[in-house]
Design a protein around this motif. Structure first.
Motif, mmCIF file in Angstrom:
data_model
loop_
_atom_site.group_PDB
_atom_site.id
_atom_site.type_symbol
_atom_site.label_atom_id
_atom_site.label_comp_id
_atom_site.label_asym_id
_atom_site.label_seq_id
_atom_site.Cartn_x
_atom_site.Cartn_y
_atom_site.Cartn_z
ATOM 1 N N TRP A 1 -18.008 24.337 134.336
ATOM 2 C CA TRP A 1 -17.111 24.158 133.484
ATOM 3 C C TRP A 1 -17.390 24.321 132.238
ATOM 4 O O TRP A 1 -18.419 23.590 131.805
ATOM 5 C CB TRP A 1 -16.330 22.920 134.067
ATOM 6 C CG TRP A 1 -15.168 22.535 133.262
ATOM 7 C CD1 TRP A 1 -14.887 21.808 131.826
ATOM 8 C CD2 TRP A 1 -13.714 23.154 133.217
ATOM 9 N NE1 TRP A 1 -13.809 22.042 131.403
ATOM 10 C CE2 TRP A 1 -13.004 22.656 132.264
ATOM 11 C CE3 TRP A 1 -13.277 24.059 134.071
ATOM 12 C CZ2 TRP A 1 -11.671 23.019 131.914
ATOM 13 C CZ3 TRP A 1 -11.784 24.640 133.858
ATOM 14 C CH2 TRP A 1 -11.221 24.148 132.841
ATOM 15 N N ASP A 2 -16.565 25.160 131.377
ATOM 16 C CA ASP A 2 -17.121 25.219 130.106
ATOM 17 C C ASP A 2 -15.681 24.888 129.292
ATOM 18 O O ASP A 2 -14.695 25.379 129.389
ATOM 19 C CB ASP A 2 -17.172 26.752 129.733
ATOM 20 C CG ASP A 2 -17.559 27.022 128.169
ATOM 21 O OD1 ASP A 2 -16.626 26.704 127.438
ATOM 22 O OD2 ASP A 2 -18.598 27.618 128.053
ATOM 23 N N LEU A 3 -15.983 23.586 128.526
ATOM 24 C CA LEU A 3 -14.957 22.887 127.806
ATOM 25 C C LEU A 3 -14.089 23.857 126.679
ATOM 26 O O LEU A 3 -13.058 23.670 126.643
ATOM 27 C CB LEU A 3 -15.370 21.700 127.136
ATOM 28 C CG LEU A 3 -14.533 20.667 126.611
ATOM 29 C CD1 LEU A 3 -13.596 20.284 127.781
ATOM 30 C CD2 LEU A 3 -15.398 19.555 126.027
ATOM 31 N N VAL A 4 -14.983 24.683 125.933
ATOM 32 C CA VAL A 4 -14.595 25.523 124.895
ATOM 33 C C VAL A 4 -13.595 26.597 125.775
ATOM 34 O O VAL A 4 -12.481 26.944 125.349
ATOM 35 C CB VAL A 4 -15.527 26.099 124.158
ATOM 36 C CG1 VAL A 4 -15.157 27.182 123.330
ATOM 37 C CG2 VAL A 4 -16.424 25.238 123.683
ATOM 38 N N ALA A 5 -14.032 27.238 126.830
ATOM 39 C CA ALA A 5 -13.342 28.233 127.430
ATOM 40 C C ALA A 5 -12.115 27.576 128.135
ATOM 41 O O ALA A 5 -11.198 28.272 128.443
ATOM 42 C CB ALA A 5 -14.262 29.150 128.313
ATOM 43 N N GLY A 6 -12.230 26.349 128.479
ATOM 44 C CA GLY A 6 -11.169 25.786 129.536
ATOM 45 C C GLY A 6 -11.191 26.299 130.806
ATOM 46 O O GLY A 6 -10.203 26.416 131.350
ATOM 47 N N ASP A 7 -12.454 26.873 131.355
ATOM 48 C CA ASP A 7 -12.412 27.516 132.551
ATOM 49 C C ASP A 7 -13.931 27.360 133.287
ATOM 50 O O ASP A 7 -14.852 27.083 132.474
ATOM 51 C CB ASP A 7 -12.147 28.980 132.260
ATOM 52 C CG ASP A 7 -11.698 29.756 133.473
ATOM 53 O OD1 ASP A 7 -11.591 29.045 134.731
ATOM 54 O OD2 ASP A 7 -11.097 30.883 133.618
ATOM 55 N N TYR A 8 -13.922 28.072 134.198
ATOM 56 C CA TYR A 8 -15.354 28.062 134.958
ATOM 57 C C TYR A 8 -15.991 29.307 134.526
ATOM 58 O O TYR A 8 -15.182 30.350 134.687
ATOM 59 C CB TYR A 8 -15.360 28.131 136.320
ATOM 60 C CG TYR A 8 -15.163 26.639 136.839
ATOM 61 C CD1 TYR A 8 -16.170 25.691 137.229
ATOM 62 C CD2 TYR A 8 -13.793 26.034 137.163
ATOM 63 C CE1 TYR A 8 -16.231 24.394 137.659
ATOM 64 C CE2 TYR A 8 -13.624 24.614 137.517
ATOM 65 C CZ TYR A 8 -14.622 23.778 137.955
ATOM 66 O OH TYR A 8 -14.286 22.724 138.281
ATOM 67 N N VAL A 9 -17.328 29.287 133.992
ATOM 68 C CA VAL A 9 -17.944 30.606 133.718
ATOM 69 C C VAL A 9 -19.314 30.564 134.502
ATOM 70 O O VAL A 9 -19.769 29.528 134.884
ATOM 71 C CB VAL A 9 -18.093 30.599 131.909
ATOM 72 C CG1 VAL A 9 -16.939 30.439 131.392
ATOM 73 C CG2 VAL A 9 -19.110 29.166 131.805
#
Length: 156
Positions: free
Chosen positions: A139-147
């Protein structure tokens, strides 16, 4: 890029589970308990759900998973602070190791937030019964998605 590090034995156990359930998807958890890392395979009940109600569950276990009752003990242990959820894993038979829209739907709650933000998502590609690739997603907080994350191998 984030790095997800799992024990070599955990990766071996996930690969074995993916091969054993092929041509269906496998699913399970990687947990930490009492300082040790464990893989907890969970039964994929997707075929049972599909047989019971194909309209509500149009996909079979070849392209989807729904975790069986074994998941309850793990989730309960996480909520009680008895163990740490390191990763949730599943396989993609005859497909690449990528984090699909369906995978994301299962990993996030109704508000688009991850159910277990600290836990990585591991996807294993299985082709012809052999594991072709293993990828990790975090989970990437900045992207708001799984990367996609680097997958590191630690001691067994």
């Amino acid at each position: 890029m984030t790095t997800v590090t799992l024990a070599a034995g955990s990766l071996d156990a996930m690969r074995a589970h993916a091969r054993a359930t092929y041509p269906d998807e496998c699913c399970g958890f990687v947990i930490e308990r009492l300082g040790g890392e464990e893989v907890v395979p969970v039964t994929n009940i997707q075929n049972e759900l599909h047989a019971r109600d194909p309209h509500q569950y149009p996909r079979t276990a070849a392209t989807a998973y729904t975790m069986g009752r074994e998941q309850v003990a793990v989730i309960d242990g996480v909520e009680r602070g008895q163990l740490v959820l390191r990763a949730i894993y599943h396989s993609h038979p005859e497909h690449d190791a990528y984090f699909s829209a369906e995978d994301r739907k299962q990993a996030v709650g109704p508000w688009g937030e991850p159910n277990y933000p600290q836990a990585a998502q591991i996807v294993l590609s299985v082709r012809g019964g052999a594991v072709a690739a293993v990828k990790a997603f975090a989970w990437d907080l900045v992207a708001g998605d799984y990367v996609e994350a680097d997958l590191g191998v630690g001691p067994a």
